[in-house]
Write an enzyme that holds these catalytic residues in place. Structure first.
Site, PDB file in Angstrom:
ATOM      1  N   ARG A 167     -28.421   9.759 -54.277  1.00  0.00           N
ATOM      2  CA  ARG A 167     -29.596   9.600 -53.397  1.00  0.00           C
ATOM      3  C   ARG A 167     -30.900   9.551 -54.201  1.00  0.00           C
ATOM      4  O   ARG A 167     -31.940  10.027 -53.735  1.00  0.00           O
ATOM      5  CB  ARG A 167     -29.699  10.760 -52.388  1.00  0.00           C
ATOM      6  CG  ARG A 167     -28.547  10.889 -51.437  1.00  0.00           C
ATOM      7  CD  ARG A 167     -28.498   9.739 -50.430  1.00  0.00           C
ATOM      8  NE  ARG A 167     -27.564  10.039 -49.360  1.00  0.00           N
ATOM      9  CZ  ARG A 167     -26.261   9.839 -49.419  1.00  0.00           C
ATOM     10  NH1 ARG A 167     -25.716   9.321 -50.501  1.00  0.00           N
ATOM     11  NH2 ARG A 167     -25.487  10.127 -48.385  1.00  0.00           N
ATOM     12  N   SER A 239     -28.318  13.200 -42.586  1.00  0.00           N
ATOM     13  CA  SER A 239     -28.245  14.456 -43.341  1.00  0.00           C
ATOM     14  C   SER A 239     -29.663  14.893 -43.702  1.00  0.00           C
ATOM     15  O   SER A 239     -30.421  14.120 -44.284  1.00  0.00           O
ATOM     16  CB  SER A 239     -27.477  14.255 -44.647  1.00  0.00           C
ATOM     17  OG  SER A 239     -26.175  13.802 -44.395  1.00  0.00           O
ATOM     18  N   GLU A 335     -33.141  15.990 -48.166  1.00  0.00           N
ATOM     19  CA  GLU A 335     -32.902  14.591 -48.518  1.00  0.00           C
ATOM     20  C   GLU A 335     -33.989  13.736 -47.868  1.00  0.00           C
ATOM     21  O   GLU A 335     -34.379  12.689 -48.358  1.00  0.00           O
ATOM     22  CB  GLU A 335     -31.526  14.152 -47.987  1.00  0.00           C
ATOM     23  CG  GLU A 335     -31.171  12.748 -48.435  1.00  0.00           C
ATOM     24  CD  GLU A 335     -30.107  12.086 -47.591  1.00  0.00           C
ATOM     25  OE1 GLU A 335     -30.380  10.973 -47.088  1.00  0.00           O
ATOM     26  OE2 GLU A 335     -29.013  12.661 -47.466  1.00  0.00           O
TER      27      GLU A 335
HETATM   28  N1  EPU Z   1     -18.601  20.418 -43.284  1.00  0.00           N
HETATM   29  C1  EPU Z   1     -18.469  21.578 -42.537  1.00  0.00           C
HETATM   30  N2  EPU Z   1     -19.252  21.736 -41.433  1.00  0.00           N
HETATM   31  C2  EPU Z   1     -20.115  20.781 -41.011  1.00  0.00           C
HETATM   32  C3  EPU Z   1     -20.237  19.596 -41.772  1.00  0.00           C
HETATM   33  C4  EPU Z   1     -19.474  19.437 -42.911  1.00  0.00           C
HETATM   34  O1  EPU Z   1     -17.698  22.480 -42.879  1.00  0.00           O
HETATM   35  O2  EPU Z   1     -20.768  21.018 -39.985  1.00  0.00           O
HETATM   36  C5  EPU Z   1     -17.772  20.246 -44.504  1.00  0.00           C
HETATM   37  C6  EPU Z   1     -16.348  19.851 -44.232  1.00  0.00           C
HETATM   38  O3  EPU Z   1     -15.536  20.542 -45.150  1.00  0.00           O
HETATM   39  C7  EPU Z   1     -16.288  18.391 -44.574  1.00  0.00           C
HETATM   40  C8  EPU Z   1     -17.309  18.307 -45.700  1.00  0.00           C
HETATM   41  O4  EPU Z   1     -18.317  19.267 -45.341  1.00  0.00           O
HETATM   42  O5  EPU Z   1     -15.020  18.011 -44.986  1.00  0.00           O
HETATM   43  C9  EPU Z   1     -17.962  16.948 -45.849  1.00  0.00           C
HETATM   44  O6  EPU Z   1     -18.479  16.537 -44.593  1.00  0.00           O
HETATM   45  P1  EPU Z   1     -18.749  14.993 -44.266  1.00  0.00           P
HETATM   46  O7  EPU Z   1     -17.577  14.148 -44.657  1.00  0.00           O
HETATM   47  O8  EPU Z   1     -19.265  14.906 -42.868  1.00  0.00           O
HETATM   48  O9  EPU Z   1     -19.883  14.607 -45.291  1.00  0.00           O
HETATM   49  P2  EPU Z   1     -21.217  15.327 -45.792  1.00  0.00           P
HETATM   50  O10 EPU Z   1     -21.009  15.756 -47.195  1.00  0.00           O
HETATM   51  O11 EPU Z   1     -21.659  16.378 -44.824  1.00  0.00           O
HETATM   52  C10 EPU Z   1     -22.159  13.115 -46.796  1.00  0.00           C
HETATM   53  C11 EPU Z   1     -23.421  12.308 -46.745  1.00  0.00           C
HETATM   54  C12 EPU Z   1     -23.491  11.501 -45.462  1.00  0.00           C
HETATM   55  C13 EPU Z   1     -22.291  10.574 -45.419  1.00  0.00           C
HETATM   56  C14 EPU Z   1     -21.010  11.426 -45.489  1.00  0.00           C
HETATM   57  C15 EPU Z   1     -19.765  10.569 -45.566  1.00  0.00           C
HETATM   58  C16 EPU Z   1     -25.063  13.565 -48.037  1.00  0.00           C
HETATM   59  C17 EPU Z   1     -26.313  14.389 -48.000  1.00  0.00           C
HETATM   60  N3  EPU Z   1     -24.581  13.191 -46.850  1.00  0.00           N
HETATM   61  O12 EPU Z   1     -22.220  14.084 -45.749  1.00  0.00           O
HETATM   62  O13 EPU Z   1     -24.678  10.700 -45.530  1.00  0.00           O
HETATM   63  O14 EPU Z   1     -22.288   9.803 -44.233  1.00  0.00           O
HETATM   64  O15 EPU Z   1     -21.051  12.244 -46.693  1.00  0.00           O
HETATM   65  O16 EPU Z   1     -19.666   9.993 -46.836  1.00  0.00           O
HETATM   66  O17 EPU Z   1     -24.568  13.257 -49.121  1.00  0.00           O
HETATM   67  C18 EPU Z   1     -26.978  10.745 -44.973  1.00  0.00           C
HETATM   68  O18 EPU Z   1     -27.205  10.730 -46.198  1.00  0.00           O
HETATM   69  O19 EPU Z   1     -27.919  10.760 -44.127  1.00  0.00           O
HETATM   70  C19 EPU Z   1     -25.610  10.769 -44.512  1.00  0.00           C
HETATM   71  C20 EPU Z   1     -25.298  10.854 -43.207  1.00  0.00           C
END
Ligand code: EPU
Length: 339
Positions: A167, A239, A335
């Protein structure tokens, strides 16, 4: 033709749905028009400071803007090169990112499909290095064409010059804010090649044979809509925080208390933690403070519950950060650009 508005509400230009105003709002449709705007900012015929926005999908406005807000209406996309393996296109910075992805999928071009349904515009995608489901904009970007607002000269950055990271890019550094993205050169593949390793994606596609580009796009859209609010219904900026990168030694300490803590290797001695998990463990998921809330289906997303001010969202973000710091000793960084 330049479009210039005075005392203009930015409500329709930020997905958080904050009703902040700007003294002047300017939309331009060509490099020449942007060059003339740069001249007007320099000679004082447009008020400073200036700020450039894209789709406003990564923006939190906490005050009115006293100067000029700029927005690109350069939206065209054309092919500049094609061989048996790849196609290179030039997309205007103002092109809606998901329209670009839809076009690629439609034409059978590989590489953008995992980045389906991300709100925002193409210029901002290249500045922010948007990412999802194991892909980032940097995987496609060849060059970023910009206008230097201080000199009025054009400057092209190769992907390497952009120094892309998670990012991040050089365009996010304060000294490089003078470069406004005009257009982006992106390379897509013509030979079938999908990247469906990301767990949520591979699970959703399990058991399906002959997976097409359209299948990946539809699956990404449905995963996103199951976890993330629809910006047309609920104000948010996706996010709110980045996932924190910490030394492996820190992870090992945390694992003594929380053996199930999710993490992803980044380098030999660093790992990325899931901010959403940390926030959920602090009990914030689904909770609110004033008119600002933590989204019940994804704790990393802060939402406007209706009529919230930017400061109310910031107050919630601060409370969430404090909880995560006190419980895990981990610092969360926004972010979202907070202005
Ligand atoms: N998780 C939880 N609780 C929650 C949310 C997430 O426990 O409420 C844990 C779970 O273990 C899950 C892991 O976090 O397996 C990852 O969650 P998720 O796949 O939803 O992805 P993220 O890391 O929360 C990132 C990006 C998103 C992108 C997704 C999918 C960042 C800051 N965010 O989210 O990007 O869509 O991966 O690749 O890196 C954005 O940047 O605005 C965005 C939405």
């Amino acid at each position: 033709m330049l479009k210039i508005h005075k005392d203009y509400s930015l409500l329709g230009h930020n997905t958080f749905g904050i009703d902040a105003r700007t003294a002047i709002f300017v939309e331009y449709s060509s490099e020449e028009e942007l060059r003339s705007v740069a001249g007007m900012l320099r000679d004082g015929s447009l008020p400073s400071p200036w700020l450039h926005i894209g789709g406003g999908s990564n923006l939190l406005l906490t005050r009115d803007w006293p100067g000029t807000v700029l927005h690109s209406l350069v939206t065209g996309c054309n092919t500049v090169f094609r061989d048996d393996d790849n196609v290179v296109v030039r997309a205007g910075a103002g092109m809606v990112w998901d329209e670009f992805v839809a076009m690629c999928v439609d034409k059978g071009w590989y590489g953008a499909e995992n980045l389906s349904a991300i709100p925002g515009e193409t210029g901002a995608a290249a500045v922010q290095n948007i990412g999802a489901y194991g892909m980032e904009a940097k995987d496609l970007v060849l060059e970023v064409e910009t206008l230097d607002m201080t000199s009025g000269e054009k400057r092209t950055f190769s992907a390497r010059d952009c120094r892309y990271g998670y990012r991040s890019s050089i365009f996010k550094q304060p000294e490089n804010k003078r470069y406004v993205v005009l257009s982006v050169l992106l390379r897509l593949g013509l030979r079938p090649h999908l990247n469906i390793e990301y767990r949520a994606l591979s699970e959703a596609l399990a058991g399906k044979d002959r997976i097409s580009l359209q299948d990946v796009r539809e699956t990404v859209r449905s995963i996103r809509s199951s976890k993330l609010p629809d910006p047309s219904e609920t104000g948010s900026a996706g996010s709110f925080f980045t996932n924190p990168v910490v030394p492996r030694s820190r992870l090992e300490e945390l694992q003594r208390h929380w053996p199930e803590i999710p993490y992803y290797p980044v380098s030999a001695d660093t790992v990325k933690l899931s901010a959403g998990w940390l926030i959920e463990q602090c009990g914030w998921k689904g909770r609110s403070l004033g008119r600002a809330g933590v989204y019940p289906r994804q704790a990393l997303v802060l939402v406007n519950l209706g009529g919230a001010s930017g400061s109310e969202i910031v107050a919630l973000a601060d409370a969430v950060r404090t909880s995560v710091r006190e419980r895990f000793g981990v610092e969360l960084s926004p972010e979202v650009n907070i202005l």
